[in-house]
Design a protein around this motif. Structure first.
Motif, PDB file in Angstrom:
ATOM      1  N   MET A   1       0.820  -1.208   0.000  1.00 14.96           N
ATOM      2  CA  MET A   1       0.000   0.000   0.000  1.00 14.96           C
ATOM      3  C   MET A   1       0.845   1.246   0.000  1.00 14.96           C
ATOM      4  SD  MET A   1      -2.882   1.024   2.822  1.00 14.96           S
ATOM      5  CE  MET A   1      -3.674   2.630   2.814  1.00 14.96           C
ATOM      6  N   TYR A   2       1.984   1.229   0.678  1.00 17.14           N
ATOM      7  CA  TYR A   2       2.839   2.388   0.796  1.00 17.14           C
ATOM      8  C   TYR A   2       4.255   2.036   0.364  1.00 17.14           C
ATOM      9  CZ  TYR A   2      -0.934   3.822   3.890  1.00 17.14           C
ATOM     10  OH  TYR A   2      -2.162   4.107   4.408  1.00 17.14           O
ATOM     11  N   GLY A   3       4.973   3.048  -0.065  1.00 19.83           N
ATOM     12  CA  GLY A   3       6.385   2.878  -0.288  1.00 19.83           C
ATOM     13  C   GLY A   3       7.095   3.014   1.046  1.00 19.83           C
ATOM     14  N   SER A   4       8.407   2.843   1.040  1.00 21.66           N
ATOM     15  CA  SER A   4       9.158   2.945   2.283  1.00 21.66           C
ATOM     16  C   SER A   4       9.408   4.396   2.608  1.00 21.66           C
ATOM     17  CB  SER A   4      10.491   2.209   2.155  1.00 21.66           C
ATOM     18  OG  SER A   4      11.261   2.775   1.120  1.00 21.66           O
ATOM     19  N   GLY A   5       9.471   4.672   3.903  1.00 23.87           N
ATOM     20  CA  GLY A   5       9.811   6.009   4.351  1.00 23.87           C
ATOM     21  C   GLY A   5       8.604   6.891   4.542  1.00 23.87           C
ATOM     22  N   SER A   6       8.770   7.951   5.354  1.00 22.69           N
ATOM     23  CA  SER A   6       7.749   8.949   5.624  1.00 22.69           C
ATOM     24  C   SER A   6       8.322  10.299   5.233  1.00 22.69           C
ATOM     25  CB  SER A   6       7.385   8.957   7.112  1.00 22.69           C
ATOM     26  OG  SER A   6       6.610   7.843   7.447  1.00 22.69           O
ATOM     27  N   PRO A   7       7.499  11.316   4.991  1.00 21.90           N
ATOM     28  CA  PRO A   7       6.047  11.215   5.034  1.00 21.90           C
ATOM     29  C   PRO A   7       5.478  10.670   3.730  1.00 21.90           C
ATOM     30  CG  PRO A   7       6.675  13.465   4.558  1.00 21.90           C
ATOM     31  CD  PRO A   7       7.967  12.684   4.764  1.00 21.90           C
ATOM     32  N   HIS A   8       4.318  10.049   3.799  1.00 19.76           N
ATOM     33  CA  HIS A   8       3.625   9.592   2.611  1.00 19.76           C
ATOM     34  C   HIS A   8       2.902  10.780   1.996  1.00 19.76           C
ATOM     35  CE1 HIS A   8       4.706   5.545   3.557  1.00 19.76           C
ATOM     36  NE2 HIS A   8       4.203   5.674   4.762  1.00 19.76           N
ATOM     37  N   VAL A   9       2.588  10.661   0.735  1.00 20.05           N
ATOM     38  CA  VAL A   9       2.017  11.797   0.019  1.00 20.05           C
ATOM     39  C   VAL A   9       0.604  11.475  -0.454  1.00 20.05           C
ATOM     40  CG1 VAL A   9       4.258  12.697  -0.694  1.00 20.05           C
ATOM     41  CG2 VAL A   9       3.090  11.000  -2.130  1.00 20.05           C
ATOM     42  N   VAL A  10      -0.063  12.516  -0.921  1.00 26.30           N
ATOM     43  CA  VAL A  10      -1.464  12.417  -1.296  1.00 26.30           C
ATOM     44  C   VAL A  10      -1.703  11.325  -2.342  1.00 26.30           C
ATOM     45  CG1 VAL A  10      -3.326  13.662  -2.478  1.00 26.30           C
ATOM     46  CG2 VAL A  10      -2.058  14.760  -0.624  1.00 26.30           C
ATOM     47  N   SER A  11      -0.781  11.171  -3.279  1.00 25.85           N
ATOM     48  CA  SER A  11      -0.976  10.168  -4.331  1.00 25.85           C
ATOM     49  C   SER A  11      -1.036   8.749  -3.783  1.00 25.85           C
ATOM     50  CB  SER A  11       0.136  10.270  -5.380  1.00 25.85           C
ATOM     51  OG  SER A  11       1.407  10.047  -4.798  1.00 25.85           O
ATOM     52  N   CYS A 157      12.794   2.165  13.684  1.00 20.17           N
ATOM     53  CA  CYS A 157      14.168   1.667  13.883  1.00 20.17           C
ATOM     54  C   CYS A 157      15.132   2.314  12.897  1.00 20.17           C
ATOM     55  CB  CYS A 157      14.213   0.152  13.732  1.00 20.17           C
ATOM     56  SG  CYS A 157      13.486  -0.760  15.094  1.00 20.17           S
ATOM     57  N   ARG A 158      14.690   2.369  11.638  1.00 23.09           N
ATOM     58  CA  ARG A 158      15.562   2.857  10.574  1.00 23.09           C
ATOM     59  C   ARG A 158      15.706   4.378  10.581  1.00 23.09           C
ATOM     60  NH1 ARG A 158      12.622   1.373   6.705  1.00 23.09           N
ATOM     61  NH2 ARG A 158      11.810   3.412   6.102  1.00 23.09           N
ATOM     62  N   GLU A 159      14.575   5.059  10.679  1.00 23.25           N
ATOM     63  CA  GLU A 159      14.579   6.508  10.479  1.00 23.25           C
ATOM     64  C   GLU A 159      14.799   7.305  11.761  1.00 23.25           C
ATOM     65  OE1 GLU A 159      14.476   7.795   7.526  1.00 23.25           O
ATOM     66  OE2 GLU A 159      14.007   5.949   6.431  1.00 23.25           O
ATOM     67  N   VAL A 160      14.591   6.673  12.914  1.00 24.44           N
ATOM     68  CA  VAL A 160      14.725   7.414  14.172  1.00 24.44           C
ATOM     69  C   VAL A 160      15.883   6.873  15.007  1.00 24.44           C
ATOM     70  CG1 VAL A 160      13.581   8.155  16.295  1.00 24.44           C
ATOM     71  CG2 VAL A 160      12.255   7.942  14.171  1.00 24.44           C
ATOM     72  N   VAL A 161      15.793   5.611  15.418  1.00 21.26           N
ATOM     73  CA  VAL A 161      16.793   5.060  16.330  1.00 21.26           C
ATOM     74  C   VAL A 161      18.173   5.014  15.678  1.00 21.26           C
ATOM     75  CG1 VAL A 161      17.478   3.031  17.668  1.00 21.26           C
ATOM     76  CG2 VAL A 161      15.078   3.742  17.612  1.00 21.26           C
ATOM     77  N   ALA A 202       6.297  11.641  13.914  1.00 13.94           N
ATOM     78  CA  ALA A 202       6.144  12.081  12.525  1.00 13.94           C
ATOM     79  C   ALA A 202       6.034  10.912  11.554  1.00 13.94           C
ATOM     80  CB  ALA A 202       7.329  12.967  12.120  1.00 13.94           C
ATOM     81  N   VAL A 203       6.318   9.705  12.019  1.00 12.90           N
ATOM     82  CA  VAL A 203       6.170   8.526  11.165  1.00 12.90           C
ATOM     83  C   VAL A 203       4.681   8.263  10.948  1.00 12.90           C
ATOM     84  CG1 VAL A 203       6.516   6.025  11.041  1.00 12.90           C
ATOM     85  CG2 VAL A 203       8.365   7.500  11.891  1.00 12.90           C
ATOM     86  N   GLU A 204       4.285   8.115   9.683  1.00 12.76           N
ATOM     87  CA  GLU A 204       2.873   7.925   9.376  1.00 12.76           C
ATOM     88  C   GLU A 204       2.325   6.671  10.042  1.00 12.76           C
ATOM     89  OE1 GLU A 204       1.114  10.092   8.141  1.00 12.76           O
ATOM     90  OE2 GLU A 204       2.266  11.301   6.737  1.00 12.76           O
ATOM     91  N   GLY A 205       1.158   6.813  10.676  1.00 10.10           N
ATOM     92  CA  GLY A 205       0.519   5.683  11.327  1.00 10.10           C
ATOM     93  C   GLY A 205       0.760   5.607  12.814  1.00 10.10           C
ATOM     94  N   VAL A 206       1.687   6.421  13.333  1.00 11.30           N
ATOM     95  CA  VAL A 206       1.965   6.408  14.770  1.00 11.30           C
ATOM     96  C   VAL A 206       0.849   7.137  15.518  1.00 11.30           C
ATOM     97  CG1 VAL A 206       3.508   7.258  16.573  1.00 11.30           C
ATOM     98  CG2 VAL A 206       4.450   6.179  14.517  1.00 11.30           C
ATOM     99  N   VAL A 207       0.310   6.471  16.539  1.00 15.04           N
ATOM    100  CA  VAL A 207      -0.763   7.038  17.355  1.00 15.04           C
ATOM    101  C   VAL A 207      -0.195   7.785  18.562  1.00 15.04           C
ATOM    102  CG1 VAL A 207      -2.778   6.471  18.779  1.00 15.04           C
ATOM    103  CG2 VAL A 207      -2.395   5.264  16.615  1.00 15.04           C
ATOM    104  N   ASP A 208       0.854   7.224  19.160  1.00 11.72           N
ATOM    105  CA  ASP A 208       1.482   7.850  20.320  1.00 11.72           C
ATOM    106  C   ASP A 208       2.878   7.265  20.469  1.00 11.72           C
ATOM    107  OD1 ASP A 208       1.784   9.511  22.476  1.00 11.72           O
ATOM    108  OD2 ASP A 208       0.588   8.312  23.872  1.00 11.72           O
ATOM    109  N   VAL A 209       3.708   7.943  21.283  1.00  9.97           N
ATOM    110  CA  VAL A 209       5.075   7.483  21.528  1.00  9.97           C
ATOM    111  C   VAL A 209       5.309   7.452  23.030  1.00  9.97           C
ATOM    112  CG1 VAL A 209       7.534   7.902  21.156  1.00  9.97           C
ATOM    113  CG2 VAL A 209       5.882   8.488  19.368  1.00  9.97           C
TER     114      VAL A 209
END
Length: 221
Positions: A1-11, A157-161, A202-209
Protein backbone atom coordinates in the motif's frame (compact mmCIF):
# COMPACT_ATOMS: atom_id res chain seq x y z
CA UNK A 1 0.00 0.00 0.00
CA UNK A 2 2.84 2.39 0.80
CA UNK A 3 6.39 2.88 -0.29
CA UNK A 4 9.16 2.95 2.28
CA UNK A 5 9.81 6.01 4.35
CA UNK A 6 7.75 8.95 5.62
CA UNK A 7 6.05 11.22 5.03
CA UNK A 8 3.62 9.59 2.61
CA UNK A 9 2.02 11.80 0.02
CA UNK A 10 -1.46 12.42 -1.30
CA UNK A 11 -0.98 10.17 -4.33
CA UNK A 12 -0.57 7.19 -1.95
CA UNK A 13 -4.13 7.46 -0.65
CA UNK A 14 -6.18 9.51 -3.12
CA UNK A 15 -9.01 8.16 -5.26
CA UNK A 16 -8.07 8.42 -8.93
CA UNK A 17 -11.52 7.74 -10.38
CA UNK A 18 -13.35 11.03 -9.89
CA UNK A 19 -16.63 12.28 -11.27
CA UNK A 20 -16.67 15.97 -12.17
CA UNK A 21 -19.02 18.39 -13.90
CA UNK A 22 -18.60 21.18 -16.41
CA UNK A 23 -19.59 24.74 -15.65
CA UNK A 24 -22.84 24.42 -17.63
CA UNK A 25 -24.05 21.34 -15.71
CA UNK A 26 -27.65 21.96 -14.57
CA UNK A 27 -28.74 21.88 -10.93
CA UNK A 28 -30.72 18.62 -11.14
CA UNK A 29 -27.88 16.80 -12.93
CA UNK A 30 -25.50 17.79 -10.14
CA UNK A 31 -27.87 16.45 -7.48
CA UNK A 32 -28.33 13.22 -9.46
CA UNK A 33 -24.56 12.69 -9.81
CA UNK A 34 -23.99 13.25 -6.09
CA UNK A 35 -26.66 10.66 -5.30
CA UNK A 36 -25.34 8.19 -7.88
CA UNK A 37 -21.72 8.42 -6.73
CA UNK A 38 -22.58 8.93 -3.04
CA UNK A 39 -20.42 12.02 -2.69
CA UNK A 40 -21.13 15.38 -1.10
CA UNK A 41 -19.13 17.55 -3.50
CA UNK A 42 -18.03 17.57 -7.15
CA UNK A 43 -15.09 19.33 -8.80
CA UNK A 44 -16.06 21.71 -11.61
CA UNK A 45 -13.71 21.59 -14.59
CA UNK A 46 -13.17 23.38 -17.86
CA UNK A 47 -11.13 22.73 -21.00
CA UNK A 48 -8.85 19.73 -20.60
CA UNK A 49 -9.89 19.08 -17.03
CA UNK A 50 -8.59 22.17 -15.26
CA UNK A 51 -10.33 22.55 -11.88
CA UNK A 52 -12.07 25.92 -11.59
CA UNK A 53 -14.31 25.31 -8.59
CA UNK A 54 -16.16 22.86 -6.38
CA UNK A 55 -19.91 22.51 -5.93
CA UNK A 56 -21.01 20.92 -2.65
CA UNK A 57 -24.22 20.01 -0.88
CA UNK A 58 -23.85 23.24 1.08
CA UNK A 59 -23.96 25.15 -2.22
CA UNK A 60 -27.18 23.36 -3.22
CA UNK A 61 -29.13 23.62 0.02
CA UNK A 62 -30.07 27.35 -0.18
CA UNK A 63 -32.45 26.52 -3.05
CA UNK A 64 -34.44 24.28 -0.72
CA UNK A 65 -34.02 26.56 2.31
CA UNK A 66 -35.52 29.57 0.54
CA UNK A 67 -37.95 27.63 -1.65
CA UNK A 68 -41.12 28.81 0.10
CA UNK A 69 -39.77 31.57 2.33
CA UNK A 70 -39.12 35.22 1.55
CA UNK A 71 -36.31 36.34 3.88
CA UNK A 72 -36.43 39.79 5.44
CA UNK A 73 -34.40 42.52 3.81
CA UNK A 74 -31.73 42.48 6.58
CA UNK A 75 -31.34 38.68 6.22
CA UNK A 76 -31.07 38.98 2.45
CA UNK A 77 -28.27 41.52 2.85
CA UNK A 78 -26.54 39.34 5.44
CA UNK A 79 -26.72 36.25 3.23
CA UNK A 80 -26.15 37.61 -0.26
CA UNK A 81 -24.07 34.59 -1.25
CA UNK A 82 -26.74 32.11 -0.19
CA UNK A 83 -29.44 34.14 -1.92
CA UNK A 84 -27.45 34.02 -5.16
CA UNK A 85 -27.03 30.25 -4.84
CA UNK A 86 -30.76 29.86 -4.19
CA UNK A 87 -31.39 31.38 -7.63
CA UNK A 88 -28.54 29.51 -9.33
CA UNK A 89 -29.20 27.07 -12.19
CA UNK A 90 -25.75 25.82 -13.22
CA UNK A 91 -22.50 24.63 -11.67
CA UNK A 92 -20.80 27.90 -12.62
CA UNK A 93 -23.36 29.83 -10.55
CA UNK A 94 -23.31 27.38 -7.66
CA UNK A 95 -19.63 26.55 -7.26
CA UNK A 96 -17.18 27.86 -4.73
CA UNK A 97 -14.30 29.37 -6.68
CA UNK A 98 -11.35 29.37 -6.80
CA UNK A 99 -11.25 25.75 -5.70
CA UNK A 100 -9.09 24.72 -2.75
CA UNK A 101 -6.88 22.02 -4.26
CA UNK A 102 -3.80 20.00 -3.41
CA UNK A 103 -1.09 18.47 -5.57
CA UNK A 104 -0.41 14.75 -5.64
CA UNK A 105 3.07 15.14 -4.13
CA UNK A 106 1.83 17.12 -1.11
CA UNK A 107 2.29 15.35 2.22
CA UNK A 108 -0.73 14.04 4.06
CA UNK A 109 -0.07 16.58 6.81
CA UNK A 110 -0.23 19.41 4.26
CA UNK A 111 -3.53 18.08 2.91
CA UNK A 112 -4.93 17.79 6.45
CA UNK A 113 -3.95 21.39 7.19
CA UNK A 114 -5.66 22.61 4.00
CA UNK A 115 -8.85 20.76 4.92
CA UNK A 116 -8.82 22.17 8.46
CA UNK A 117 -8.01 25.71 7.34
CA UNK A 118 -10.76 25.84 4.73
CA UNK A 119 -13.30 23.67 6.60
CA UNK A 120 -13.71 21.17 3.75
CA UNK A 121 -14.09 17.39 3.84
CA UNK A 122 -12.25 16.62 0.60
CA UNK A 123 -9.83 18.23 -1.84
CA UNK A 124 -9.50 17.87 -5.60
CA UNK A 125 -6.00 16.65 -6.44
CA UNK A 126 -4.45 18.46 -9.39
CA UNK A 127 -1.35 18.09 -11.53
CA UNK A 128 1.14 20.98 -11.98
CA UNK A 129 -1.13 22.43 -14.69
CA UNK A 130 -4.21 22.46 -12.48
CA UNK A 131 -5.86 19.48 -14.19
CA UNK A 132 -7.93 17.05 -12.13
CA UNK A 133 -5.91 13.97 -11.13
CA UNK A 134 -7.96 12.58 -8.26
CA UNK A 135 -9.65 13.46 -5.00
CA UNK A 136 -8.58 13.01 -1.38
CA UNK A 137 -10.96 12.90 1.57
CA UNK A 138 -10.63 12.97 5.34
CA UNK A 139 -11.19 9.21 5.35
CA UNK A 140 -8.30 8.79 2.88
CA UNK A 141 -5.94 10.68 5.19
CA UNK A 142 -6.86 8.34 8.04
CA UNK A 143 -5.76 5.29 6.00
CA UNK A 144 -2.22 5.76 7.32
CA UNK A 145 -3.42 4.43 10.68
CA UNK A 146 -4.07 1.09 9.00
CA UNK A 147 -0.33 0.54 8.54
CA UNK A 148 0.83 -2.74 10.12
CA UNK A 149 2.60 -2.35 13.47
CA UNK A 150 5.60 -4.26 12.12
CA UNK A 151 5.98 -1.80 9.25
CA UNK A 152 5.84 1.15 11.64
CA UNK A 153 8.40 -0.48 13.96
CA UNK A 154 10.79 -1.08 11.05
CA UNK A 155 10.56 2.55 10.00
CA UNK A 156 11.08 3.88 13.53
CA UNK A 157 14.17 1.67 13.88
CA UNK A 158 15.56 2.86 10.57
CA UNK A 159 14.58 6.51 10.48
CA UNK A 160 14.72 7.41 14.17
CA UNK A 161 16.79 5.06 16.33
CA UNK A 162 19.57 4.31 13.83
CA UNK A 163 19.64 7.93 12.64
CA UNK A 164 19.87 9.53 16.09
CA UNK A 165 21.72 6.98 18.17
CA UNK A 166 23.61 4.73 15.75
CA UNK A 167 25.71 2.27 17.74
CA UNK A 168 25.25 4.22 21.00
CA UNK A 169 22.00 2.45 21.83
CA UNK A 170 22.43 -1.24 20.98
CA UNK A 171 19.95 -2.23 23.68
CA UNK A 172 17.19 0.17 22.64
CA UNK A 173 14.14 -1.86 21.59
CA UNK A 174 11.22 -0.65 19.50
CA UNK A 175 7.80 -2.19 20.02
CA UNK A 176 4.58 -1.10 18.35
CA UNK A 177 1.09 -2.16 19.41
CA UNK A 178 -2.03 -0.55 17.97
CA UNK A 179 0.11 2.20 16.49
CA UNK A 180 1.58 3.11 19.90
CA UNK A 181 5.38 3.10 19.77
CA UNK A 182 7.24 2.09 22.93
CA UNK A 183 11.01 2.39 23.09
CA UNK A 184 12.65 0.44 25.89
CA UNK A 185 16.28 0.33 26.97
CA UNK A 186 19.10 2.35 28.48
CA UNK A 187 20.61 5.49 27.05
CA UNK A 188 23.84 7.14 28.12
CA UNK A 189 22.42 10.50 27.07
CA UNK A 190 18.66 11.05 27.50
CA UNK A 191 18.71 14.62 26.16
CA UNK A 192 17.81 13.28 22.73
CA UNK A 193 14.59 11.68 24.00
CA UNK A 194 12.35 14.68 23.07
CA UNK A 195 13.89 14.84 19.60
CA UNK A 196 13.44 11.11 19.05
CA UNK A 197 9.84 11.32 20.28
CA UNK A 198 9.09 14.10 17.80
CA UNK A 199 10.66 12.17 14.92
CA UNK A 200 8.86 8.96 15.85
CA UNK A 201 5.53 10.76 16.05
CA UNK A 202 6.14 12.08 12.52
CA UNK A 203 6.17 8.53 11.16
CA UNK A 204 2.87 7.93 9.38
CA UNK A 205 0.52 5.68 11.33
CA UNK A 206 1.96 6.41 14.77
CA UNK A 207 -0.76 7.04 17.36
CA UNK A 208 1.48 7.85 20.32
CA UNK A 209 5.08 7.48 21.53
CA UNK A 210 6.14 6.19 24.94
CA UNK A 211 9.58 5.63 26.42
CA UNK A 212 10.84 3.32 29.11
CA UNK A 213 14.42 4.51 29.43
CA UNK A 214 16.56 3.44 32.39
CA UNK A 215 13.53 1.96 34.08
CA UNK A 216 11.47 5.19 34.00
CA UNK A 217 8.45 5.40 31.71
CA UNK A 218 8.17 8.73 29.90
CA UNK A 219 4.94 9.43 28.05
CA UNK A 220 5.41 12.08 25.37
CA UNK A 221 2.16 13.78 24.42
Amino acid sequence: MYGSGSPHVVSDVMTETVVSVGQEAPFKDIVALMAQWQVSALPVTEGEGRVVGVVSEADLLPKEEFRDVEPSRPEQLRRLGDMAKAAALTAAELMTSPAVTVQADATLAQAAREMAQHHVKRLPVVDPWGRLAGIVSRADLLKVFLRPDAEIAEEVCREVVAYLFGDDAPGLRVEVAGGVVTLTGRLADTTLVPVAARLARAVEGVVDVQWDVSGQTLVNR
